[in-house]
Design an enzyme around this catalytic site. Structure first.
Site, PDB file in Angstrom:
ATOM      1  CE  LYS A   1      -3.568   9.958 -12.045  1.00 38.96           C
ATOM      2  NZ  LYS A   1      -2.592   8.805 -12.002  1.00 38.96           N
TER       3      LYS A   1
ATOM      4  CG  ASP B   1      -1.971   1.163   1.331  1.00 36.96           C
ATOM      5  OD1 ASP B   1      -1.655   2.141   0.618  1.00 36.96           O
ATOM      6  OD2 ASP B   1      -2.936   1.046   2.100  1.00 36.96           O
TER       7      ASP B   1
ATOM      8  CE1 TYR C   1      -7.476   9.536 -11.325  1.00 38.46           C
ATOM      9  CE2 TYR C   1      -7.810  10.789 -13.270  1.00 38.46           C
ATOM     10  CZ  TYR C   1      -7.327   9.652 -12.687  1.00 38.46           C
ATOM     11  OH  TYR C   1      -6.423   8.826 -13.552  1.00 38.46           O
TER      12      TYR C   1
END
Length: 294
Positions: free
Chosen positions: A154, A59, A150
């Site tokens: 990015k 993880d 998101y």
């Protein structure tokens, strides 16, 4: 393809349980690399374990597991050829409606986790003069409605990649960004389910403002995924970034990604807004009125 001198070098791929990560692990193992495939669960490890692929429980937001990965690499006599930062989570909700805990989680997985793994493995990459492959997205260049968290992560990953590339290029380490468009993976399906779950938690006022937008975005996401690249095709782009002797700084994966990247270079923000709005409008529920008319 790899040369004989490259075979059995190590590759680390995060987020390798399914989708592009799993396909890239299989493709690079086929080309002769020994792939340390990061997965989060034992049953995922059992599913991907095969010749040339060694699953590692990882993880990327768990500092102990990241340290264990670095120790595994440090004690291997083989050189680390590349780190592929592929792990990610899809989070879609309007900026106003996404709880701050979800914002933080999106950045932990899609940005900070990649930085943590990169920091941990850079000593090995510096010794081998290897490379870092960061899997971004067309969302790293264009932030569509409901993609704030998101795309924000990015966009940041793109910036970090640029900075890192300029820092380590003189030291012999290459940094490459891969920007996929729609890819037929489980991530998009999970993203739609997560978006619906988040939408169900919106207040009545937020639902009135954004409910139809969320439905339209989910429909567009499903459509783009269904018509997108296969995971194997995207993996071949990743493998090219890993194995090409003099890689470009960025690779797109898919015609939609290539088109959108070109548009961002020639269109004004307002023109791009109108194009995105027109494309989204046809996905609205019947009878709903888009909030943005273009």
């Amino acid at each position: 393809m790899t040369t004989s001198s490259e075979t059995q070098k190590l590759i680390v791929i995060t987020g390798a349980s399914t989708g592009m990560g799993a396909s890239a692990a299989r493709e690079l193992a086929r080309q002769g690399f020994h792939v340390l495939a990061g997965v989060r669960r034992d049953h995922d490890a059992d599913a991907i374990r095969s010749t040339g692929i060694e699953p590692v429980i990882l993880d990327i937001t768990n500092s102990e597991q990241v340290a264990a990965l670095a120790a595994r690499v440090a004690h291997d006599p083989r050189a680390l050829h590349a780190l592929v930062n592929n792990a990610g989570v899809q989070v879609n909700a309007p900026v106003e409606a996404l709880p701050m805990a979800q914002w933080r989680q999106a950045f932990e997985v899609n940005l900070f986790g990649h930085i943590a793994v990169t920091q941990a493995l850079l000593p090995a990459l510096l010794r081998s003069k290897g490379r870092v492959i960061n899997i971004s997205s067309i969302g790293g260049k264009v932030a569509m409605a409901t993609y704030g968290a998101y795309a924000g992560a990015k966009f940041a990953l793109e910036a970090v990649s640029d900075s890192l590339r300029r820092e380590v290029a003189p030291l012999g380490v290459q940094v490459v960004v891969v920007e996929p468009g729609g890819v037929r993976t489980e991530m998009a399906t999970r993203g739609i389910a997560a978006a619906n779950h988040l939408a169900a938690q919106m207040t009545p006022d937020q639902d009135e403002r954004y409910g139809s937008l969320v439905q339209a975005t989910n429909t567009l996401m499903a459509s783009g995924t269904a018509s997108g690249l296969t995971a194997d095709a995207a993996a071949r782009v990743i493998a090219k970034a890993v194995t090409t002797r003099r890689p470009r700084t960025r690779y797109t994966a898919g015609r939609d990604a290539a088109l959108i990247m070109r548009l961002t270079r020639i269109l004004t923000d307002r023109t791009l807004d109108r194009i995105l709005a027109v494309n989204l409008r046809r996905h609205y529920p019947k009878g709903a009125t888009p909030a943005y008319r273009g």
